[in-house]
Structures are given as structure tokens and as C-alpha cells.
Design a protein around this motif. Sequence first.
Motif, PDB file in Angstrom:
ATOM      1  N   SER A  21      -7.910  18.334  -0.262  1.00 42.28           N
ATOM      2  CA  SER A  21      -6.531  17.612  -1.674  1.00 42.28           C
ATOM      3  C   SER A  21      -5.502  17.873  -1.372  1.00 42.28           C
ATOM      4  O   SER A  21      -4.496  16.844  -1.721  1.00 42.28           O
ATOM      5  CB  SER A  21      -7.599  17.945  -3.614  1.00 42.28           C
ATOM      6  OG  SER A  21      -8.718  17.182  -2.842  1.00 42.28           O
ATOM      7  N   ARG A  23      -3.085  19.069   1.113  1.00 43.16           N
ATOM      8  CA  ARG A  23      -2.591  18.087   1.967  1.00 43.16           C
ATOM      9  C   ARG A  23      -3.513  17.151   2.451  1.00 43.16           C
ATOM     10  O   ARG A  23      -4.204  16.957   3.011  1.00 43.16           O
ATOM     11  CB  ARG A  23      -2.578  19.183   2.892  1.00 43.16           C
ATOM     12  CG  ARG A  23      -1.649  20.383   2.952  1.00 43.16           C
ATOM     13  CD  ARG A  23      -0.288  19.372   2.476  1.00 43.16           C
ATOM     14  NE  ARG A  23      -0.139  19.084   4.524  1.00 43.16           N
ATOM     15  CZ  ARG A  23       0.543  19.005   5.708  1.00 43.16           C
ATOM     16  NH1 ARG A  23       1.002  20.239   5.338  1.00 43.16           N
ATOM     17  NH2 ARG A  23       0.924  18.126   6.282  1.00 43.16           N
ATOM     18  N   SER A  24      -3.662  15.812   1.480  1.00 42.77           N
ATOM     19  CA  SER A  24      -4.251  14.769   1.413  1.00 42.77           C
ATOM     20  C   SER A  24      -4.245  14.155   3.222  1.00 42.77           C
ATOM     21  O   SER A  24      -4.864  13.689   3.533  1.00 42.77           O
ATOM     22  CB  SER A  24      -4.080  13.845   0.708  1.00 42.77           C
ATOM     23  OG  SER A  24      -2.824  13.305   0.351  1.00 42.77           O
ATOM     24  N   ASP A  25      -2.983  14.715   3.597  1.00 41.95           N
ATOM     25  CA  ASP A  25      -2.349  13.928   5.306  1.00 41.95           C
ATOM     26  C   ASP A  25      -3.295  14.385   6.154  1.00 41.95           C
ATOM     27  O   ASP A  25      -3.696  13.626   6.976  1.00 41.95           O
ATOM     28  CB  ASP A  25      -1.589  13.877   5.421  1.00 41.95           C
ATOM     29  CG  ASP A  25      -0.170  15.238   5.431  1.00 41.95           C
ATOM     30  OD1 ASP A  25      -0.984  16.037   4.491  1.00 41.95           O
ATOM     31  OD2 ASP A  25       1.161  15.161   6.366  1.00 41.95           O
ATOM     32  N   THR A  26      -3.340  15.924   6.107  1.00 43.10           N
ATOM     33  CA  THR A  26      -3.892  17.196   6.802  1.00 43.10           C
ATOM     34  C   THR A  26      -5.389  16.741   6.507  1.00 43.10           C
ATOM     35  O   THR A  26      -6.365  16.808   7.814  1.00 43.10           O
ATOM     36  CB  THR A  26      -3.655  18.496   7.514  1.00 43.10           C
ATOM     37  OG1 THR A  26      -3.416  18.621   5.970  1.00 43.10           O
ATOM     38  CG2 THR A  26      -2.399  18.208   7.934  1.00 43.10           C
ATOM     39  N   LEU A  28      -7.335  14.218   4.921  1.00 38.75           N
ATOM     40  CA  LEU A  28      -8.198  13.662   5.562  1.00 38.75           C
ATOM     41  C   LEU A  28      -8.501  13.424   7.533  1.00 38.75           C
ATOM     42  O   LEU A  28      -9.144  12.781   7.708  1.00 38.75           O
ATOM     43  CB  LEU A  28      -7.484  11.989   6.026  1.00 38.75           C
ATOM     44  CG  LEU A  28      -7.565  10.744   5.962  1.00 38.75           C
ATOM     45  CD1 LEU A  28      -8.880  10.106   4.927  1.00 38.75           C
ATOM     46  CD2 LEU A  28      -6.831   9.572   5.801  1.00 38.75           C
ATOM     47  N   LEU A  29      -7.597  13.732   8.107  1.00 37.01           N
ATOM     48  CA  LEU A  29      -7.822  13.989   9.284  1.00 37.01           C
ATOM     49  C   LEU A  29      -8.971  14.827   9.487  1.00 37.01           C
ATOM     50  O   LEU A  29      -9.940  14.677  10.175  1.00 37.01           O
ATOM     51  CB  LEU A  29      -6.529  14.639  10.148  1.00 37.01           C
ATOM     52  CG  LEU A  29      -5.513  13.327  10.131  1.00 37.01           C
ATOM     53  CD1 LEU A  29      -4.165  14.288  10.930  1.00 37.01           C
ATOM     54  CD2 LEU A  29      -5.291  12.258  11.095  1.00 37.01           C
TER      55      LEU A  29
END
Length: 190
Positions: A21, A23-26, A28-29
Amino acid sequence: MAYIDLGLDEHQYPGVRGLLSYRSDTGLLLSGLAEALLRGPSTLDTGERELIAAYVSSRNECVFCCSAHTAIAAVQIDGGSHLVDAAVRDPATAPVSAKLRALLAIAAAVQRSGRHVTAELVTAARDVGASDREIHDTVLIAAMFCLFNRYVDGLGTKTPTDPASYLAAAENIAAHGYLPEQARGAAMHR
């Protein structure tokens, strides 16, 4: 408390959940990779793949990931927690198939170092019916959990001590997977 301020209630977002949560960008990956490897199409069932994750996490002494994936494996594998606990403790004596035992040996080698995976380990797995895809996925699951274990422990995230919290999360993951709710909804509309 985590070593960095995640800006979240760590009781609601323990372990890797808070990091994903933060670092939602990483996040999600990483969640997508977990979804593909642990729940996507495979000749290994989800319980077997979760058992590989739990076993590697145990060997890495990552209490959060070991507890979480032991619980997830137990709700998805024939034999439940008895089988999972036995396999995490000692795959050589656990009541698992010869193929799963050979794949766990490969996972243990990956946990030490990728260089510890040998042609002999791969041949032994093939000899008991493991496909190249199953060997590939075992190596990747083991490597991914080395990353997750180091991520969780390297940032000192909260590790719940109540086994019931892991069981509740396990049932949720078994039902809904690893992707955040908004990503699941987006994936369904593609």
C-alpha cells in the motif's frame, strides 16, 4: 512499528500488505506477480504453490510470510495444516508426492542461492513427473519469496502473533486473490 512511516495503521496492514500500500505502483506489480504465480493457470494446484512459498519463507526465517503462506496453503491443499506443517518442517518425511518433494528440494536450493540449483536436482524432479513449466515456476516462486521475505523483514514491518489473523487473511486470499480490490475490478472489465 516498521522502520519507516508507512502512513497506515499497521494493525490493519501488517507485513507486506502495508508495504504494498505504501508504494502502490510497485505494490500492484508485486501483487500481480504473486497472483500469476500462486493463483494463475498451472498444473501445480494453488495449495502446492503456496506450500512452496511457505517453505521458502520458513527457511528464510520470515515469520510473517511463513505464517501467512502456511495458513493460505492449509486452506487450499488436501491434508490441510497437518500436511503443510509437516512439509515446512521436513519435506523428506512429509506426506507429499515425490514430485512436490523434488520441487521443494529445488526451492530450498534457490533459497540458498540460484547457483545451488543443479542439473541433478532438475533431473530428479523430471524423473518423478515434474514438467519444465513446474520447475520454472518453482524457481520463480522461491526467488519471489526470497524478495518478499527480505522486503518484509528489511523494513521491520508488523508481524501479528495471533494465528487467527493469518487464517482470516488466508480465507480472503483463497476467495479473492492477491490483487487489490480496485485492480480486480479493472481486470474483470478488460
